[in-house]
Scaffold this motif. Sequence first.
Motif, short mmCIF file in Angstrom:
data_model
loop_
_atom_site.label_atom_id
_atom_site.label_comp_id
_atom_site.label_asym_id
_atom_site.label_seq_id
_atom_site.Cartn_x
_atom_site.Cartn_y
_atom_site.Cartn_z
N ARG A 36 0.64 2.56 0.64
CA ARG A 36 -0.75 2.65 0.82
C ARG A 36 -1.27 1.87 -0.20
O ARG A 36 -0.75 1.45 -1.21
N LEU A 37 -2.87 1.69 -0.11
CA LEU A 37 -3.61 0.59 -0.86
C LEU A 37 -4.88 1.15 -0.94
O LEU A 37 -5.64 1.39 -0.01
N GLN A 85 -5.35 0.31 -6.11
CA GLN A 85 -4.05 0.99 -6.49
C GLN A 85 -3.12 0.79 -5.35
O GLN A 85 -3.58 1.20 -4.41
N LYS A 86 -1.99 0.10 -5.63
CA LYS A 86 -1.09 0.43 -4.41
C LYS A 86 0.04 1.31 -4.69
O LYS A 86 0.32 1.48 -5.96
N GLY A 87 0.41 2.26 -3.69
CA GLY A 87 1.26 3.14 -3.86
C GLY A 87 2.40 3.20 -3.00
O GLY A 87 2.19 2.46 -1.70
N GLY A 88 3.34 4.05 -2.97
CA GLY A 88 4.36 4.07 -1.74
C GLY A 88 5.48 2.94 -1.99
O GLY A 88 5.21 1.81 -2.76
N SER A 89 6.55 3.22 -1.40
CA SER A 89 7.60 2.26 -1.67
C SER A 89 7.72 1.15 -0.64
O SER A 89 8.81 0.36 -0.47
N GLY A 90 6.74 0.74 0.23
CA GLY A 90 6.65 -0.55 0.92
C GLY A 90 5.94 -1.61 0.23
O GLY A 90 5.65 -1.59 -1.09
N TYR A 91 5.42 -2.77 0.92
CA TYR A 91 4.95 -3.84 0.36
C TYR A 91 3.93 -4.25 1.37
O TYR A 91 3.59 -3.66 2.46
N PHE A 92 2.83 -4.95 0.97
CA PHE A 92 1.60 -5.89 1.61
C PHE A 92 1.80 -7.06 1.58
O PHE A 92 2.38 -7.81 0.70
N THR A 93 1.23 -7.71 2.68
CA THR A 93 1.28 -9.11 2.89
C THR A 93 -0.08 -9.50 2.19
O THR A 93 -0.81 -8.81 2.21
N VAL A 94 -0.09 -10.70 1.67
CA VAL A 94 -1.53 -11.20 1.02
C VAL A 94 -2.79 -10.88 2.31
O VAL A 94 -3.63 -10.66 1.62
N ILE A 101 -3.69 -7.46 2.42
CA ILE A 101 -4.48 -7.31 1.29
C ILE A 101 -6.12 -7.64 1.40
O ILE A 101 -7.01 -7.05 1.11
N LEU A 102 -6.10 -8.95 1.91
CA LEU A 102 -7.58 -9.56 2.11
C LEU A 102 -8.28 -8.75 3.11
O LEU A 102 -9.56 -8.58 2.91
#
Lengths: 244, 263
Positions: B216-217, B231-240, B243-244
Amino acid sequence: MSQKTEKLIDKKGLRLDGRKPDELRPIKMEVGILSNAEGSAYIEQGKNKILAAVFGPKEMHPKHLALPDRMVIRCRYHMAPFSVQERKSPSPSRREIELSKVIRESLEPTVFMEYYPRTGIDVFIEVLQADGSTRCASITAASVAMADAGIPMRDLVAACSAGKVDDTIILDLMDAEDKLGSADVPVALMPNHNAVTLLQMDGILTAEEFEKTVSLALEGCQKIYAMQKEALKTRYVSVKEVEE
Amino acid sequence: MSSVITRVKQKQIAQAIAKGKRLDGRDLADYREIKIEQGIIERAEGSARILLGKTEVLVGTKIELGEPFPDTPNEGVLTVNAELVPLASSTFEPGPPDENSIELARIVDRGIRESKAIDTEKLCIEPGKKVFVIFVDVYVLNHDGNLIDASALAAVAALLNTKMPNYEIKEGEVKLKPGYTPLPMRKRPITVTFAKISDKLVVDAWLEEEQVMDARLSMAIDDDGNICAIQKGGSGYFTVQEILDAAKMAREKSEEIRKKLKW
């Protein structure tokens, strides 16, 4: 901490320690320096001095925390009482508990957790001296320590902060810039997957400034990634020499 | 912060979102119905209750006299605490705050603090000696997902509703006088949280969606559309790019939600 509004960027465009806005502090990394841990790393980034150690995979204690289909990663970010100007109480602060959580979540995406069901690994991070952006340096060191421990990983995780002081976007904030600046954005990246695993921010940025700040931080992550690889190579080349 | 749902349900949620749909009929960028009630706890200096679908959060504020921090002698003090009250979910346990409630409190705190929502200099009574301390206590009463946005909104709604006691200084002593003035507020930061499910960004995830999400973001946006906390949370990731995209959508959504806040 001073109350006067110090200039954080001088007339020549240089920072308090003489760096250019997009320059990292000097970084030194050492791998495998603790004998009892499965993997360990030490990082110096400016005046930051941080130790990271990885134990496991091992049986989970207490047992009810074990998961049937994957391993559990536990992480403890802790600052030594003497690591900051005024003594910090050794009991974990709310900040340390939050950072332990976000650091763990920045490392989890890279680990093949399903390879070790019912087990756990412990990642211990001790900040011996703090000088801003410690969470980033901690992640950088912890991911190298995990590699040193032989944990199966998709990628290393490299972390770096960027921010804004005196209307300039800068890389790798040190303590004074963090405290007196107007924004701080720590970022962690899995460099080969283009995956951002940590993103936080405090301060005020416009959408354009935010985009610039993130891309500068990502450039920093790539530079730090090169140093992580170098540190791991140095360690294992020397291991090979001993064996020969 | 999770309870068990079946794998079948998890799959249904993920597959629907992959097609741009949600099981409760919302679009990916739709919030559940938001209800805001202010001033419902008379003993508190300010209060607000938020209903976000079935998620329910109550925030009460208290104001006390206290000392400023040495590095900000001219400013009042803001303290945010969050309680995941056991009656809100079978997964909440009584006892000292765990990492989830600490993280929640710190995200709410950062949104208010970094946006400079409160004019803290007006809370100073005697520089370096006496200031007003504002306690913001977040009380989660029912957990059906997206506690972050509900808590952040409830906290701002409660602050907008907060009354500061009048005071006078007699013989060097601070004495409270009858009557109140509104808390000096400058901004109304709104926090928008995205869940990443099936490589799509979903706004205002409910409880079962949260159990499927990779990460989550959360982004706090001030009245001028600036980003003031993330704040980013959780055990995954985001691409740039994600995020934008999230930053752009957060600005639009925050404007929509801010209209619901009475000021």
